[in-house]
Design an enzyme around this catalytic site. Structure first.
Site, PDB file in Angstrom:
ATOM      1  N   TYR A 118       0.863  -1.183   0.000  1.00  0.00           N
ATOM      2  CA  TYR A 118       0.000   0.000   0.000  1.00  0.00           C
ATOM      3  C   TYR A 118       0.894   1.226   0.000  1.00  0.00           C
ATOM      4  O   TYR A 118       1.818   1.319   0.825  1.00  0.00           O
ATOM      5  CB  TYR A 118      -0.881  -0.007   1.261  1.00  0.00           C
ATOM      6  N   GLU A 206      -3.698   7.470  -4.042  1.00  0.00           N
ATOM      7  CA  GLU A 206      -3.673   6.232  -3.253  1.00  0.00           C
ATOM      8  C   GLU A 206      -3.471   5.067  -4.205  1.00  0.00           C
ATOM      9  O   GLU A 206      -4.321   4.811  -5.059  1.00  0.00           O
ATOM     10  CB  GLU A 206      -4.978   6.050  -2.465  1.00  0.00           C
TER      11      GLU A 206
END
Ligand code: GDP
Ligand code: MN
Length: 398
Positions: A118, A206
């Site tokens: 991530y 993101e």
């Protein structure tokens, strides 16, 4: 402004960030054509079909599917296009899918394991600085990681004077447990990603997952990009990325008239100049026993045109039982606002709900007199207390 994954990936790619290659399609037929162009060897590789909506969690909602031949591409793309996709982020009504991204399956087997990370870049408002957030626990359960094991999410703060430093990119790659080629590739990935974030005036990037492929390449499999609305004037070419079908139609209408409008669920519409006063007005409505139907800031110039646009937007909401107009006449004169309200009222014709106008500031007394003598179904007040009492009264009469 939110944009789609395929648009975000195109931006990333233009800054040298490696992405999973793909082509966007509007129909099942186009999806097949796109898959052919990707030159996938179907003996060993698959393609992935991804619903393009402004919400994450698509994998969990059935909006990401693998296909192992062109027939499956046609069938699965056909099913996803036109579906009302419900994910943990769309709300129960879901979102209509009108495009899919056809992309190469990058989870192919090879010399080493694939691994999902991530990585996001965003503004930390409390620190007033950009940060890079990252975790070894990438993939579809990052929300649970954040909730139950927040120590597995790292943050790297960027000093705006010097920008992202080489040692910071290396530290991130190291903390992600990488070595060799993957380590080097990750430092490049982070540097290009941060450059793209800054150059596009974004407020969030993101990338979840960032994938380490089985041959040790680092690439973006997903891209959730939010461009800062306040920076859009510096990027006229980004206007084409806007997808108004993803936005609330009344909010789109409001932005055309330069009104700041946010729809809410209550029964009292409000029209106010200034965001702070709008917040206070919503509180007053609640205190008076009502529920605000919206937030609406008409900005500095409350004239007949803006008031009319405001009325029309508020009245398009069937839940509205009363409208409260609360204007502070600092630069704008209250009597001109009153005249604007009266003109707009007459122009729209029969407004089916009572209107309470509270004007305070320059020429407030003259303004009240204008409203009171207009003969329209408009109640006037100068004090907030009086306005609140009027809200209570008109709601009781309903
Ligand atoms: P999101 O669920 O909306 O965040 O959509 P993502 O783009 O992150 O995709 C969801 C999940 O689908 C990812 O976490 C991956 O596990 C999986 N996925 C995405 N692309 C591929 C692919 O090319 N191959 C395989 N096998 N899985 C993929
Ligand atoms: Mn994702």
């Amino acid at each position: 402004m939110n944009i789609h994954e395929y648009q975000g990936k195109a931006i990333l790619k233009s800054f040298g960030v490696r992405v999973q290659e793909g082509i966007v399609a509007d129909t099942a037929e186009q999806a097949v054509e796109a898959a052919k162009k990707l030159k996938v060897d179907y003996n060993s590789d698959w393609v992935v079909i991804k619903a393009q909506i402004h919400a994450g969690g698509r994998g969990k909602g059935g909006g990401v599917k693998l296909a192992k031949n062109l027939e499956e591409v046609r069938e699965k793309a056909g099913k996803i296009i036109g579906m009302q996709l419900i994910t943990p982020q769309t709300g129960p009504e879901g979102k209509l899918v009108s495009k899919v991204l056809i992309a190469q399956d990058v989870y192919y087997p090879g010399e080493s394991e694939t691994k999902e990370f991530y990585v996001s870049v965003l503004l930390d408002r409390s620190r007033g600085r950009n940060i890079i957030m990252y975790s070894t626990e990438g993939g579809m359960d990052i929300e649970e990681v954040a909730e139950h094991t927040p120590h597995l999410i790292f943050k790297e703060e960027i000093d705006p004077k010097v920008g992202l430093q080489g040692f910071q990119a290396r530290k991130i790659a190291f903390n992600l447990g990488l070595s060799g080629d993957a380590f080097k590739d990750m430092t490049k990935f982070i540097a290009s990603l941060y450059k793209a974030y800054e150059a596009t005036d974004s407020s969030m990037f993101e990338i979840n997952p960032v994938l380490k492929t089985s041959d040790n390449k680092i690439l973006a499999v997903d891209a959730k990009v939010n461009l800062d609305d306040n920076g859009l004037f510096r990027h006229p070419d980004f206007a084409a990325l806007r997808d108004t079908s993803e936005e609330d139609p009344t909010e789109v209408e409001a932005s055309k008239s330069n009104l700041n409008y946010v729809k809410l669920d209550g029964n009292v519409g409000c029209m106010v100049n200034g965001a702070g006063l709008a917040m206070a007005t919503m509180d007053i409505i609640k205190l008076a026993g009502g529920e605000p139907a919206n937030f609406l800031d008409v900005g500095g110039s409350a004239n007949a045109e803006t008031v009319k646009a405001g009325f029309n937007i508020i009245l398009s909401d069937p839940n509205v039982k009363a409208i409260m107009i609360n204007i502070f006449g600092g630069i704008v004169r209250c009597d001109r606002v009153s005249q604007g309200v009266i003109d707009a009222y007459k122009e729209i014709g029969n407004i089916p709900v009572p209107i309470i106008v509270r004007l305070q500031g320059t020429n407030a007394v003259e303004a009240k007199k204008l409203i009171d003598e207009s003969g329209l179904q408009v109640y006037s007040a100068i004090l907030l207390k009086e306005a609140a009492a009027l809200v209570t009264k008109v709601l009781e009469n309903k």
